[in-house]
Design a protein around this motif. Structure first.
Motif, PDB file in Angstrom:
ATOM      1  N   MET A   1       0.853  -1.176   0.000  1.00 20.62           N
ATOM      2  CA  MET A   1       0.000   0.000   0.000  1.00 20.62           C
ATOM      3  C   MET A   1       0.898   1.239   0.000  1.00 20.62           C
ATOM      4  SD  MET A   1      -3.036   1.222   2.590  1.00 20.62           S
ATOM      5  CE  MET A   1      -3.626  -0.390   2.913  1.00 20.62           C
ATOM      6  N   THR A   2       0.563   2.184  -0.830  1.00 18.99           N
ATOM      7  CA  THR A   2       1.398   3.375  -0.928  1.00 18.99           C
ATOM      8  C   THR A   2       1.110   4.316   0.235  1.00 18.99           C
ATOM      9  OG1 THR A   2      -0.195   4.631  -2.219  1.00 18.99           O
ATOM     10  CG2 THR A   2       1.340   3.228  -3.452  1.00 18.99           C
ATOM     11  N   LEU A   3       2.026   5.213   0.428  1.00 27.27           N
ATOM     12  CA  LEU A   3       1.897   6.202   1.506  1.00 27.27           C
ATOM     13  C   LEU A   3       0.645   7.049   1.321  1.00 27.27           C
ATOM     14  CD1 LEU A   3       3.071   7.592   3.983  1.00 27.27           C
ATOM     15  CD2 LEU A   3       4.377   9.062   2.447  1.00 27.27           C
ATOM     16  N   ILE A   4       0.334   7.417   0.103  1.00 31.10           N
ATOM     17  CA  ILE A   4      -0.836   8.260  -0.169  1.00 31.10           C
ATOM     18  C   ILE A   4      -2.122   7.526   0.231  1.00 31.10           C
ATOM     19  CG2 ILE A   4      -2.185   9.344  -2.017  1.00 31.10           C
ATOM     20  CD1 ILE A   4       0.473   9.991  -3.391  1.00 31.10           C
ATOM     21  N   LYS A   5      -2.213   6.244  -0.073  1.00 31.34           N
ATOM     22  CA  LYS A   5      -3.405   5.476   0.287  1.00 31.34           C
ATOM     23  C   LYS A   5      -3.540   5.358   1.806  1.00 31.34           C
ATOM     24  CE  LYS A   5      -3.972   2.672  -3.838  1.00 31.34           C
ATOM     25  NZ  LYS A   5      -3.986   1.309  -4.393  1.00 31.34           N
ATOM     26  N   ARG A   6      -2.418   5.120   2.494  1.00 35.52           N
ATOM     27  CA  ARG A   6      -2.465   5.013   3.960  1.00 35.52           C
ATOM     28  C   ARG A   6      -2.888   6.333   4.600  1.00 35.52           C
ATOM     29  NH1 ARG A   6       3.091   2.676   5.665  1.00 35.52           N
ATOM     30  NH2 ARG A   6       3.565   2.705   3.472  1.00 35.52           N
ATOM     31  N   VAL A   7      -2.332   7.423   4.106  1.00 34.29           N
ATOM     32  CA  VAL A   7      -2.699   8.747   4.629  1.00 34.29           C
ATOM     33  C   VAL A   7      -4.164   9.030   4.333  1.00 34.29           C
ATOM     34  CG1 VAL A   7      -2.298  11.224   4.382  1.00 34.29           C
ATOM     35  CG2 VAL A   7      -0.356   9.668   4.561  1.00 34.29           C
ATOM     36  N   GLY A   8      -4.606   8.682   3.139  1.00 36.02           N
ATOM     37  CA  GLY A   8      -6.014   8.889   2.769  1.00 36.02           C
ATOM     38  C   GLY A   8      -6.956   8.120   3.666  1.00 36.02           C
ATOM     39  N   LYS A   9      -6.623   6.847   3.940  1.00 38.03           N
ATOM     40  CA  LYS A   9      -7.466   6.041   4.831  1.00 38.03           C
ATOM     41  C   LYS A   9      -7.457   6.591   6.250  1.00 38.03           C
ATOM     42  CE  LYS A   9      -7.425   1.646   2.407  1.00 38.03           C
ATOM     43  NZ  LYS A   9      -7.146   0.218   2.487  1.00 38.03           N
ATOM     44  N   ALA A  10      -6.307   7.024   6.715  1.00 37.68           N
ATOM     45  CA  ALA A  10      -6.214   7.601   8.064  1.00 37.68           C
ATOM     46  C   ALA A  10      -7.059   8.865   8.157  1.00 37.68           C
ATOM     47  CB  ALA A  10      -4.759   7.885   8.425  1.00 37.68           C
ATOM     48  N   LEU A  11      -6.982   9.710   7.147  1.00 38.34           N
ATOM     49  CA  LEU A  11      -7.788  10.937   7.145  1.00 38.34           C
ATOM     50  C   LEU A  11      -9.278  10.619   7.097  1.00 38.34           C
ATOM     51  CD1 LEU A  11      -5.719  13.305   4.825  1.00 38.34           C
ATOM     52  CD2 LEU A  11      -6.079  13.512   7.283  1.00 38.34           C
ATOM     53  N   ALA A  12      -9.650   9.600   6.326  1.00 38.89           N
ATOM     54  CA  ALA A  12     -11.052   9.211   6.237  1.00 38.89           C
ATOM     55  C   ALA A  12     -11.558   8.733   7.604  1.00 38.89           C
ATOM     56  CB  ALA A  12     -11.240   8.120   5.189  1.00 38.89           C
ATOM     57  N   VAL A  13     -10.761   7.957   8.297  1.00 42.22           N
ATOM     58  CA  VAL A  13     -11.137   7.478   9.633  1.00 42.22           C
ATOM     59  C   VAL A  13     -11.286   8.657  10.595  1.00 42.22           C
ATOM     60  CG1 VAL A  13     -10.327   6.158  11.636  1.00 42.22           C
ATOM     61  CG2 VAL A  13     -10.183   5.164   9.348  1.00 42.22           C
ATOM     62  N   ILE A  14     -10.352   9.589  10.538  1.00 46.27           N
ATOM     63  CA  ILE A  14     -10.409  10.766  11.415  1.00 46.27           C
ATOM     64  C   ILE A  14     -11.670  11.579  11.141  1.00 46.27           C
ATOM     65  CG2 ILE A  14      -9.308  12.992  11.895  1.00 46.27           C
ATOM     66  CD1 ILE A  14      -6.603  11.524  11.532  1.00 46.27           C
ATOM     67  N   VAL A  15     -12.001  11.784   9.879  1.00 47.46           N
ATOM     68  CA  VAL A  15     -13.198  12.551   9.516  1.00 47.46           C
ATOM     69  C   VAL A  15     -14.452  11.853  10.035  1.00 47.46           C
ATOM     70  CG1 VAL A  15     -14.630  13.287   7.558  1.00 47.46           C
ATOM     71  CG2 VAL A  15     -12.176  13.738   7.549  1.00 47.46           C
ATOM     72  N   VAL A  16     -14.534  10.546   9.877  1.00 53.57           N
ATOM     73  CA  VAL A  16     -15.704   9.799  10.352  1.00 53.57           C
ATOM     74  C   VAL A  16     -15.814   9.892  11.874  1.00 53.57           C
ATOM     75  CG1 VAL A  16     -16.702   7.484  10.585  1.00 53.57           C
ATOM     76  CG2 VAL A  16     -15.817   8.254   8.377  1.00 53.57           C
ATOM     77  N   VAL A  17     -14.708   9.717  12.575  1.00 53.55           N
ATOM     78  CA  VAL A  17     -14.722   9.798  14.043  1.00 53.55           C
ATOM     79  C   VAL A  17     -15.158  11.190  14.498  1.00 53.55           C
ATOM     80  CG1 VAL A  17     -13.245   9.791  16.098  1.00 53.55           C
ATOM     81  CG2 VAL A  17     -13.068   7.937  14.435  1.00 53.55           C
ATOM     82  N   LEU A  18     -14.636  12.225  13.870  1.00 54.22           N
ATOM     83  CA  LEU A  18     -15.024  13.596  14.235  1.00 54.22           C
ATOM     84  C   LEU A  18     -16.500  13.849  13.945  1.00 54.22           C
ATOM     85  CD1 LEU A  18     -11.910  15.661  13.092  1.00 54.22           C
ATOM     86  CD2 LEU A  18     -12.640  15.157  15.433  1.00 54.22           C
ATOM     87  N   ALA A  19     -16.992  13.358  12.822  1.00 50.09           N
ATOM     88  CA  ALA A  19     -18.405  13.560  12.476  1.00 50.09           C
ATOM     89  C   ALA A  19     -19.309  12.859  13.480  1.00 50.09           C
ATOM     90  CB  ALA A  19     -18.671  13.053  11.062  1.00 50.09           C
ATOM     91  N   VAL A  20     -18.984  11.619  13.815  1.00 50.67           N
ATOM     92  CA  VAL A  20     -19.799  10.863  14.770  1.00 50.67           C
ATOM     93  C   VAL A  20     -19.759  11.521  16.146  1.00 50.67           C
ATOM     94  CG1 VAL A  20     -19.989   8.655  15.995  1.00 50.67           C
ATOM     95  CG2 VAL A  20     -19.662   8.682  13.523  1.00 50.67           C
ATOM     96  N   SER A  21     -18.574  11.936  16.604  1.00 48.38           N
ATOM     97  CA  SER A  21     -18.490  12.556  17.927  1.00 48.38           C
ATOM     98  C   SER A  21     -19.188  13.918  17.943  1.00 48.38           C
ATOM     99  CB  SER A  21     -17.040  12.673  18.392  1.00 48.38           C
ATOM    100  OG  SER A  21     -16.298  13.490  17.526  1.00 48.38           O
ATOM    101  N   GLY A  22     -19.122  14.655  16.844  1.00 40.65           N
ATOM    102  CA  GLY A  22     -19.841  15.935  16.763  1.00 40.65           C
ATOM    103  C   GLY A  22     -21.339  15.733  16.843  1.00 40.65           C
ATOM    104  N   PHE A  23     -21.832  14.738  16.123  1.00 37.45           N
ATOM    105  CA  PHE A  23     -23.263  14.429  16.155  1.00 37.45           C
ATOM    106  C   PHE A  23     -23.688  13.986  17.551  1.00 37.45           C
ATOM    107  CE2 PHE A  23     -26.747  11.338  15.769  1.00 37.45           C
ATOM    108  CZ  PHE A  23     -27.718  12.154  15.211  1.00 37.45           C
ATOM    109  N   ALA A  24     -22.899  13.113  18.175  1.00 37.37           N
ATOM    110  CA  ALA A  24     -23.221  12.636  19.520  1.00 37.37           C
ATOM    111  C   ALA A  24     -23.221  13.795  20.520  1.00 37.37           C
ATOM    112  CB  ALA A  24     -22.232  11.558  19.959  1.00 37.37           C
ATOM    113  N   GLY A  25     -22.255  14.700  20.409  1.00 34.96           N
ATOM    114  CA  GLY A  25     -22.206  15.868  21.296  1.00 34.96           C
ATOM    115  C   GLY A  25     -23.426  16.752  21.123  1.00 34.96           C
ATOM    116  N   HIS A  26     -23.825  16.966  19.877  1.00 38.77           N
ATOM    117  CA  HIS A  26     -25.001  17.787  19.578  1.00 38.77           C
ATOM    118  C   HIS A  26     -26.258  17.149  20.177  1.00 38.77           C
ATOM    119  CE1 HIS A  26     -27.438  20.608  17.268  1.00 38.77           C
ATOM    120  NE2 HIS A  26     -28.203  19.592  16.963  1.00 38.77           N
TER     121      HIS A  26
END
Length: 122
Positions: A1-26
Motif C-alpha cells: 500500500m502506498t503512503l498516499i493510500k495510507r494517509v487517505g485512509k487515516a484521514l477518512a477514519v479521522i473525519v468519520v470519528v469527528l463527524a460521529v463525535s460531533g453528532f453525539a455531542g449535539h
C-alpha cells in the motif's frame, strides 16, 4: 500500500470519528436542554442565571453556545421555565421573556451574541 493510500485512509477514519463525535455531542446537548430539573438557587451565588424554555426557538438558538461556555467555565445555572416548580422565579426576578440571562445587576433578554458574551464573561 502506498503512503498516499495510507494517509487517505487515516484521514477518512479521522473525519468519520469527528463527524460521529460531533453528532453525539449535539444530541447530548439537546438532551440536556430538554431536562426539566427543579432548580434551587443559592442565596449569594456569583453564577449567571440562564432562564429558558425548551420549546422556545430563540432559547434553542443560543442554548448550545451557553452550554459549551459552561462546560469550560462552570459559571451558569440553567433554569428551564417549563418546569412548573421553577416558575416562582418569574416574580422573584421579574422575568418578562426568555431567554434571559442575569448576572448580578447585569440582565439581558434576547439572542445577541455580543451581549450574551458580556453577561457570561467570554
Amino acid at each position: 500500500m502506498t503512503l498516499i493510500k495510507r494517509v487517505g485512509k487515516a484521514l477518512a477514519v479521522i473525519v468519520v470519528v469527528l463527524a460521529v463525535s460531533g453528532f453525539a455531542g449535539h444530541q447530548y446537548v439537546n438532551h440536556v436542554e430538554k431536562q426539566r430539573s427543579i432548580v434551587t438557587l443559592a442565596k449569594h451565588s456569583d453564577k449567571v442565571l440562564f432562564f429558558y424554555r425548551d420549546d422556545c426557538p430563540d432559547c434553542q438558538s443560543i442554548f448550545h453556545q451557553i452550554y459549551w461556555h459552561n462546560v469550560i467555565s462552570h459559571n451558569i445555572v440553567f433554569i428551564n421555565m417549563n418546569q412548573p416548580q421553577n416558575r416562582h422565579y418569574i416574580q422573584k426576578y421579574q422575568l418578562t421573556s426568555v431567554p434571559t440571562l442575569i448576572h448580578g445587576k447585569q440582565r439581558y433578554s434576547g439572542t445577541n451574541q455580543q451581549k450574551i458574551k458580556q453577561i457570561v464573561g467570554d
